[in-house]
Scaffold this active site. Structure first.
Site, short mmCIF file in Angstrom:
data_model
loop_
_atom_site.label_atom_id
_atom_site.label_comp_id
_atom_site.label_asym_id
_atom_site.label_seq_id
_atom_site.Cartn_x
_atom_site.Cartn_y
_atom_site.Cartn_z
N ASP A 116 46.78 60.53 -30.49
CA ASP A 116 47.28 59.11 -30.74
C ASP A 116 48.29 58.82 -31.86
O ASP A 116 47.77 59.15 -33.01
CB ASP A 116 46.29 58.07 -30.46
N ASP A 218 51.33 54.96 -29.86
CA ASP A 218 50.81 53.56 -29.76
C ASP A 218 51.91 52.67 -29.96
O ASP A 218 52.80 52.56 -30.88
CB ASP A 218 49.75 53.32 -30.75
N GLU A 260 53.42 53.97 -25.29
CA GLU A 260 52.94 52.92 -25.00
C GLU A 260 54.03 51.67 -25.00
O GLU A 260 54.58 51.36 -26.29
CB GLU A 260 51.80 52.46 -25.76
N HIS A 334 41.66 52.62 -22.79
CA HIS A 334 40.73 52.11 -23.72
C HIS A 334 40.87 50.61 -23.82
O HIS A 334 40.06 50.03 -24.53
CB HIS A 334 40.99 52.73 -25.09
N ASP A 335 41.94 50.02 -23.67
CA ASP A 335 42.39 48.60 -23.64
C ASP A 335 42.11 47.79 -22.53
O ASP A 335 42.29 46.50 -22.44
CB ASP A 335 43.98 48.54 -24.04
#
Length: 566
Positions: A116, A218, A260, A334-335
Site C-alpha cells: 500500500d 492510496d 484508489e 478495508h474501508d
C-alpha cells in the site's frame, strides 16, 4: 521464469482490437489487513509472521497476489495510513527481515506481494514534518502545505477533512495552518515540490528492489490538489505526476499498480490506465459504492438496495474499458462493509448469496480482488455501542452527526451497515477462542459468529463458500473468454435478475443471477437461449436456457458454449 519476471509482450486479438497480455489479467488479488489477519505472538495484533504462516492457505485458494494494507512504521492514528517512516516496519507487525522472508516465501508459491503506497500524506511524526514545523524557513517546510490565517484570522479556506471538521490545523509555533485532508495527524505532502517527488520515487524504488510485485496507491487522485482553488481531487498536474512516477520507478518493471480514485469517472479512467498513457495498470473506482449513499448523511444513512442502479454502474464501467484500460473488480475492502451483508442475505441464504455475489463479480472482465474473509462469507459485526468501534472516521463522524441532530441510534444503524470496522474485525480461522486469530486479547472484538463461519470448517466442506471461490479463481486461469471476452449486459431493467454474456472467438459465456430470496420465473430472450457446459453454479448445474427458467433464491450459474471445433 515466474510470472513476475520480465517477459516478452504478447497480444490477444479480441473482437477486432488488440490487448497486450499481462500476468495480472489472469490473477486474483487477495487483500490482507495485517492488523486483523493472523497474530503470531499473542499480543492481539496481526503481524507479518502470521501472514507468512497462512501462505499455503492462500496458495490453496489460488490467489496470485496479496495486497497488504500499510505495514510501515506508524503511530497508528489511522491504523497505519499515517506513516512515520516509509522504509521501516511497524514493530507490532514485525521487522524488515520478516517482510523479506514473506516476499521470498510468497514468491516461492508464485504469489506476489503488493504494498500500500500512501503518499498523499504522512504522519505528523514523520521526520519531514517534525522538521517542517520548526520554522517557516526550514528546508523541509515546503514538503507540506502551509497557509497563513484567513482575513478574519481563521481558517485559510473552506476545505473539509474527509474524517470530519476543517482540513486545517493551526501550528502555534509558526502561526500558520497546515493542510490535512484526513486526520489532523496526517499532514498532506506538497506534490508541487520536486524534492518531495524525488524522495517518494527513491523510496518506491527501494521497495521494488526488494522484490515486491507492485503498489496499491492510496487516494492517489488527491496528489494533484490545488489548495487555493479548493481543488482536492483531479488537480491539473495529477497525470503529469503519475507519468513522472511511471518514468522514475515502475515503468520498466513487470509489476501491478492500482490507484484508489474515489473521483474517477468512466471518462477519466482511461487517463489513468490507457495503454498509451504510461501511468497505472488499473484503478479502483467507487461509483457502485457511493450511489447507495444518502445525499446529506452519506454512508451513515444508506439508501435501499437497487439492483437496476447497481447493474447500470457495473455495466457502464465494463463498456468504458472494453477496448482499453482494465477494470478492477471488487465488492469490499478495508474501508467498506462485508459484501454478503451489503448485497446478499445473511439471515436465510448466507451461503447461497455469498456464492452468487462471487459468481457475478469474478466472471466479469477485469482483475478480481478478494478482501480477507470474503472467501468464507464473513459478515458485518452488529456492535451495539459506539465504544466498541475503533475506527477514527466512525468515532469522529459519530460526534459530528450527533452534534448536528442525527440520533445516536440512527448513526449506529448506519455504522453497522457501512462503517469501516465491519471489514476490520479479526479473520475467523477456526472455532477456537477469538476465531483462532490470537491467543491474547484482540485489538477489536471478533464477530460472534466465528464458531459457524471460519476457514477451518469451510476448507473441509466441498460445498462451502471457500470452495466456490477456489473454483472461480481456477476458471479464470483456464478460460480466456473469462479474461478477455467482450461483455454484454441483458435485461437491464429487470429489478431482480443480473444477466450478462462474455464472447471471445466463438466462445460464449452466459452468467445469470437472482439477487432476491424468492424464486423468479424468467422468459429467456432468443439471443440467450443457449446450451453448453455449466462452469459453476450454487445449486444443481444448469446446462441450457430455453424459453423460460426459474431461478431459486440467490441462484447463480454460468454456461459456456464453446465454438465448434474446426
Amino acid at each position: 521464469m515466474d510470472q513476475f519476471s520480465e517477459q516478452p509482450a504478447t497480444r490477444v486479438i479480441e473482437q477486432g482490437f488488440s490487448i497486450e497480455r499481462k500476468w495480472w489479467h489472469t490473477s486474483t488479488v487477495y487483500q490482507i489487513y495485517p492488523r486483523s489477519f493472523v497474530d503470531s505472538n499473542g499480543d492481539g495484533i496481526g503481524d507479518i509472521p502470521g501472514i507468512a504462516s497462512k501462505l499455503d492457505y492462500l496458495k490453496a485458494l489460488g490467489v496470485g497476489v496479496i495486497w497488504l494494507s500499510p505495514i510501515y512504521a506508524s503511530p497508528m492514528d489511522d491504523n497505519g495510513y499515517d506513516i512515520s517512516d516509509y522504509q521501516d516496519i511497524a514493530p507490532e507487525f514485525g521487522t524488515l527481515a520478516d517482510f523479506d522472508h514473506l516476499v521470498a516465501e510468497a514468491r516461492r508459491r508464485d504469489i506476489g506481494v503488493l504494498l500500500d503506497l500512501v503518499v498523499n500524506h504522512t504522519s505528523d511524526e514523520h521526520p519531514w514534518f517534525i522538521e517542517a514545523r520548526k520554522s517557516i524557513d526550514n528546508p523541509y517546510r515546503d514538503f507540506y502545505i502551509w497557509r497563513r490565517p484567513g482575513a478574519d484570522g481563521g481558517f485559510p479556506n473552506r476545505l473539509k477533512s474527509s474524517f470530519g471538521g476543517p482540513a486545517w490545523t493551526l501550528d502555534p509555533e509558526t502561526g500558520e495552518y497546515y493542510l490535512h485532508l484526513f486526520s489532523r495527524r496526517q499532514p498532506d505532502l506538497n506534490w508541487e515540490n520536486p524534492k518531495v517527488r524525488a524522495e517518494i520515487y527513491k523510496m518506491m524504488n527501494w521497495w521494488l528492489e526488494r522484490g515486491i510485485a507492485g503498489f496499491r496507491m492510496d487516494v492517489i487522485d488527491y496528489i494533484g490538489k490545488k489548495v487555493d482553488q479548493e481543488i482536492v481531487k483531479d488537480g491539473p498536474h495529477l497525470h503529469d505526476y503519475l507519468q513522472e512516477m511511471h518514468r522514475e520507478t515502475f515503468g520498466s518493471r513487470n509489476v501491478l499498480t492500482v490507484g484508489e480514485t474515489w473521483s474517477a469517472t468512466p471518462g477519466s479512467a482511461l487517463l489513468y490506465s490507457g495503454k498509451d498513457r504510461r501511468e497505472l495498470s488499473m484503478i479502483f473506482q467507487f461509483e457502485h459504492v457511493t450511489q447507495q449513499w444518502d445525499e446529506k448523511f452519506g454512508k451513515w444513512r444508506p439508501k435501499p438496495f437497487d439492483l437496476v442502479r447497481l447493474k447500470s454502474v457495473l455495466s457502464k464501467w465494463q463498456y468504458a474499458l472494453s477496448e482499453d484500460g482494465w477494470n478492477s473488480l471488487f465488492w469490499g475492502n478495508h474501508d467498506l462493509p462485508r459484501a454478503v451483508s451489503k448485497y446478499g442475505n445473511v439471515t436465510g441464504y448466507h451461503m447461497e448469496s455469498a456464492k452468487m455475489l462471487a459468481t457475478v463479480l469474478h466472471l466479469m472482465k477485469g482483475t478480481p480482488f478478494i478482501y480477507q474473509g470474503e472467501e468464507i462469507g464473513m459478515t458485518n459485526v452488529p456492535f451495539t455501542k459506539i465504544e466498541q468501534y475503533r475506527d477514527i472516521e466512525t468515532l469522529n463522524m459519530h460526534r459530528l452527526h450527533v452534534e448536528a441532530g442525527y440520533s445516536p441510534e440512527d448513526f449506529l444503524r448506519g455504522a453497522n451497515e457501512n462503517g469501516r470496522d465491519n471489514a476490520r474485525t479479526p479473520m475467523q480461522w477456526s472455532a477456537a477462542p477469538h476465531g483462532g486469530f490470537t491467543t491474547g486479547v484482540p485489538w477489536i472484538e471478533v464477530n460472534a459468529n466465528y464458531p459457524k463461519i471460519n476457514a477451518e470448517s469451510a476448507m473441509t466442506d466441498e460445498n462451502s463458500v471457500w470452495n466456490h471461490y477456489r473454483k472461480l479463481i481456477a476458471l479464470r486461469k483456464k478460460h480466456p473468454v473469462i479474461v478477455y471476452g467482450l461483455y454484454q449486459s441483458w435485461l437491464d431493467q429487470h429489478p431482480d435478475i443480473f444477466v450478462y454474456s462474455r464472447t471471445l472467438k466463438g466462445d460464449r459465456l452466459v452468467v445469470m443471477a437472482n439477487f432476491t430470496p424468492r424464486p423468479i420465473s424468467l422468459t429467456i430472450p432468443d439471443e440467450l437461449q443457449v446450451c453448453g457446459e455449466c462452469l459453476i453454479s450454487n445449486y444443481s448445474p444448469v446446462t441450457e436456457l430455453c424459453e423460460g427458467v426459474e431461478l431459486r433464491a440467490y441462484e447463480a450459474f454460468a454456461i459456456l458454449c464453446k465454438a465448434p471445433a474446426k
